[in-house]
Design a protein around this motif. Structure first.
Motif, mmCIF file in Angstrom:
data_model
loop_
_atom_site.group_PDB
_atom_site.id
_atom_site.type_symbol
_atom_site.label_atom_id
_atom_site.label_comp_id
_atom_site.label_asym_id
_atom_site.label_seq_id
_atom_site.Cartn_x
_atom_site.Cartn_y
_atom_site.Cartn_z
ATOM 1 N N TYR A 260 -1.388 2.665 2.514
ATOM 2 C CA TYR A 260 -1.265 1.463 1.682
ATOM 3 C C TYR A 260 -2.530 1.250 0.861
ATOM 4 O O TYR A 260 -2.468 0.914 -0.334
ATOM 5 C CB TYR A 260 -0.981 0.237 2.561
ATOM 6 C CG TYR A 260 -1.342 -1.070 1.913
ATOM 7 C CD1 TYR A 260 -0.683 -1.508 0.768
ATOM 8 C CD2 TYR A 260 -2.366 -1.867 2.437
ATOM 9 C CE1 TYR A 260 -1.027 -2.709 0.161
ATOM 10 C CE2 TYR A 260 -2.712 -3.062 1.835
ATOM 11 C CZ TYR A 260 -2.050 -3.486 0.698
ATOM 12 O OH TYR A 260 -2.395 -4.664 0.092
ATOM 13 N N GLY B 247 5.630 -1.502 0.969
ATOM 14 C CA GLY B 247 6.201 -1.084 2.249
ATOM 15 C C GLY B 247 6.685 -2.201 3.142
ATOM 16 O O GLY B 247 7.255 -1.935 4.199
ATOM 17 N N VAL B 248 6.476 -3.449 2.739
ATOM 18 C CA VAL B 248 6.820 -4.593 3.601
ATOM 19 C C VAL B 248 8.039 -5.336 3.067
ATOM 20 O O VAL B 248 8.151 -5.591 1.870
ATOM 21 C CB VAL B 248 5.634 -5.571 3.724
ATOM 22 C CG1 VAL B 248 6.051 -6.861 4.422
ATOM 23 C CG2 VAL B 248 4.489 -4.922 4.490
ATOM 24 N N GLU B 249 8.956 -5.679 3.981
ATOM 25 C CA GLU B 249 10.049 -6.604 3.688
ATOM 26 C C GLU B 249 9.764 -7.919 4.404
ATOM 27 O O GLU B 249 9.363 -7.918 5.578
ATOM 28 C CB GLU B 249 11.381 -6.064 4.211
ATOM 29 C CG GLU B 249 11.865 -4.779 3.593
ATOM 30 C CD GLU B 249 13.146 -4.317 4.272
ATOM 31 O OE1 GLU B 249 14.226 -4.812 3.911
ATOM 32 O OE2 GLU B 249 13.047 -3.468 5.194
ATOM 33 N N ARG C 50 9.294 -6.769 8.337
ATOM 34 C CA ARG C 50 9.629 -5.407 8.766
ATOM 35 C C ARG C 50 8.881 -4.415 7.876
ATOM 36 O O ARG C 50 8.860 -4.559 6.653
ATOM 37 C CB ARG C 50 11.129 -5.144 8.694
ATOM 38 C CG ARG C 50 11.513 -3.779 9.269
ATOM 39 C CD ARG C 50 13.005 -3.648 9.508
ATOM 40 N NE ARG C 50 13.750 -3.574 8.256
ATOM 41 C CZ ARG C 50 15.074 -3.365 8.191
ATOM 42 N NH1 ARG C 50 15.775 -3.226 9.326
ATOM 43 N NH2 ARG C 50 15.690 -3.310 7.035
ATOM 44 N N SER C 51 8.268 -3.412 8.508
ATOM 45 C CA SER C 51 7.511 -2.408 7.758
ATOM 46 C C SER C 51 7.083 -1.298 8.705
ATOM 47 O O SER C 51 7.185 -1.444 9.931
ATOM 48 C CB SER C 51 6.257 -3.044 7.141
ATOM 49 O OG SER C 51 5.245 -3.200 8.122
ATOM 50 N N TYR D 154 4.178 -0.734 9.313
ATOM 51 C CA TYR D 154 2.911 -1.203 9.878
ATOM 52 C C TYR D 154 3.110 -2.059 11.132
ATOM 53 O O TYR D 154 2.146 -2.304 11.872
ATOM 54 C CB TYR D 154 2.147 -2.059 8.852
ATOM 55 C CG TYR D 154 2.186 -1.566 7.432
ATOM 56 C CD1 TYR D 154 1.815 -0.261 7.107
ATOM 57 C CD2 TYR D 154 2.591 -2.396 6.387
ATOM 58 C CE1 TYR D 154 1.848 0.191 5.792
ATOM 59 C CE2 TYR D 154 2.622 -1.963 5.074
ATOM 60 C CZ TYR D 154 2.262 -0.667 4.780
ATOM 61 O OH TYR D 154 2.293 -0.221 3.481
#
Length: 550
Positions: A223, A384-386, A408-409, A411
């Motif tokens: 990231y 990358g994150v929702e 959610r991701s 990470y």
């Protein structure tokens, strides 16, 4: 007529180009712990691979303090020597825990990477813990060895532990000398193997060990590579493979994700330096270090930023400092405005964020354009994150409707160490993390409206009342008690306690000393009210802290 460029639209176009098929950050969907998750098609599969990558940066600065300087080559050699020593002398191998209990510094980082070379799991214990808290951590994660500085080694001794303790000031230099020149070990690990355990306060009254995987931590570094690539594209610079000329100031503890995951580890792939001040935060001393080391980026907690406002910054050459991000606690619009006035050169690079230990890195970041629209927001989901807002039944709520923030991701943590029940409460079957925080999404920007139930945020540290209440109720004079946060202009909040006791049996000084002997200093209540009246409770028998705080 000049066309007005929408920054969000431009950012989306740049990101689409970087993540397209065949591009450096090509995205694909793969099963992660049984759930399809977007991941990078071309990625490293372990932290050990990042250490190997760092050797290309050679003699460039990696870790810098006020009196010490380690290059990437020197750091990797030290990590390899310590890893060899841990394996041969203490039998440390894959899956074993290696405790680290120390203030920030190069030896903390070396210990972390030595564990990675062996497939072991470093455990970042809170350096502010009192001996009873340390004893809990040792029993919870059962390390094979603990690496500690002298101050914390003394606290370890108070616990009576039989676990071997390596002192950073004496044992580590001797081991590094003895095993100098050893090859850097490499132990095969899977992407979803545990890579680190960091502690966060728990609503049950005991800290919980958050487990992040190899995948989580490599993805966080990717990231940061991605954000560097985005910046290069925006400024017309070639993408390149580094090294970066940035220098990052590390003022948050290494046992927090803000420093470990997001500052120190990503530098191995970008070739930038991490700069550590010594001791407690003191604005003049820190800014002198910024000036001397030409620091470019600083991720600060809001408390540090507010103390900066009280200092005469004009006596320092801060021309190198081009980016300031505020993390780990809510940032008020008033503080942002004051910082803009005090440091006008940072107006175009001031950012805030939202995340938690469990999310691995920030879930959202508010860029200057976001803050220009709404300086109370914490921005948009990062690469990358929702992020979704859900009600108590898990139903996704529409734009502008308040509910629980869910994330959610790649990470998001694996779970909590040795606590399947808590993991199941935090992460659902589709790998959505329930943050316990509440907020709204409006036009893609997140606003946090409420922190986790009863959480006290003191100077960037999370404090849960239950943990302090559990200690207070051990005192023989305490019948019952309640702990809550009260506003503080510098720290954000301070800890307050209402204690029910018979008149004349105990005083605040006695209770303060009792708590201080068992918990870290930032958890010790500053404000006390002793009463003989029972605490207010609701219909289900729970104490209503809100009534006490009024």
């Amino acid at each position: 007529m000049t066309d007005v460029v929408d920054p969000q639209q431009l950012a989306a176009q740049v990101a689409a180009g970087l993540t397209a098929p065949g591009a450096p950050f090509e995205l694909t969907v793969e099963p992660v712990l049984g759930v399809p998750i977007p991941v990078l098609a071309h990625r490293s599969r372990s932290l050990r691979a990042l250490l190997e990558h760092s050797l290309r940066w050679g003699e460039r600065d990696y870790l810098v303090t006020e009196d010490r300087r380690l290059s990437f080559t020197e750091h990797a050699a030290a990590a390899g020597a310590l890893a060899t020593a841990l394996a041969r002398r203490y039998g440390v191998g894959k899956g074993d825990r290696v405790g680290i209990l120390a203030a920030n510094g190069p030896d903390w980082v070396i210990a972390f990477w030595a564990a990675q070379c062996l497939g072991a799991i470093p455990v970042g214990y809170n350096a502010w813990w009192a001996p009873p808290e340390i004893a809990y951590g040792l029993a919870h994660t059962t390390p094979s060895v603990v690496i500690a500085d002298a101050k914390r080694a003394a606290r370890l001794a108070e616990t009576g532990t039989a676990i071997p303790v390596l002192a950073m000031e004496t044992d580590l230099p001797a081991l590094l000398t003895e095993f100098t020149g050893a090859e850097i070990p490499e132990t095969p690990v899977a992407e979803d193997d545990p890579a680190v355990i960091l502690y966060t306060s728990g609503t049950s009254g005991k800290p919980k060990g958050v487990v992040h995987s190899q995948r989580n931590m490599v993805a966080v570094s990717d990231y940061h590579r991605f954000t560097d690539a985005m910046l290069a594209a925006f400024t017309g610079q070639p993408l390149g493979e580094g090294p970066s000329e940035r220098r990052y100031l590390v003022t948050a503890p290494l046992f927090h994700i803000a420093s470990l995951h997001n500052l120190v580890i990503p530098r191995l792939v970008t070739g930038a330096a991490a700069v550590f001040p010594h001791g407690a935060f003191e604005p003049g001393r820190v800014l002198s270090l910024v000036e001397r080391e030409r620091v470019t980026n600083w991720a600060a907690v809001p408390t540090m930023a507010s103390r900066l406002l009280e200092h005469d910054v004009a006596q320092h050459d801060l021309s190198s400092l081009t980016a300031l991000s505020l993390n780990s606690a809510p940032t008020s619009p008033a503080l942002l405005a004051a910082l803009r006035a005090k440091l006008p050169t940072l107006n175009l690079s001031l950012t805030t964020s939202y995340g938690l230990t469990e999310s691995g890195t920030a879930a959202t970041v508010a860029t200057p354009p976001d803050l220009a629209v709404d300086d109370a927001s914490v921005g948009r989901p990062i690469f990358g994150v929702e992020v979704r807002i859900r009600d108590t039944d898990g139903t996704v709520l529409p734009d502008g409707t308040e509910g629980e923030i869910c994330i959610r991701s790649p990470y998001v943590m694996l779970g909590y160490w040795n606590d399947d029940a808590a993991t199941a409460r935090a992460i659902d079957g589709e790998r959505w993390l329930r943050s316990g925080d509440f907020g709204t999404l409006t036009d893609g920007r997140l606003t946090v409206s409420g922190r986790r139930t009863d959480l006290i945020l003191r100077g960037g540290e999370n404090v849960y009342p239950v943990e302090i209440e559990n200690v207070l109720t051990e005192h023989p004079a305490v019948t019952e008690c309640a702990v809550f946060g009260v506003a503080h202009p510098d720290l954000g909040q301070e800890v307050a306690a209402v204690v029910v006791t018979e008149p004349g049996t105990v005083d605040p000084a006695d209770l303060r000393a009792f708590v201080a002997a068992r918990l870290a200093h930032f958890k010790v209540p500053v404000h006390w009210r002793l009463t003989a009246e029972p605490l207010p409770r609701n219909a289900t028998g729970k104490v209503t802290r809100r009534d006490l705080a009024v």
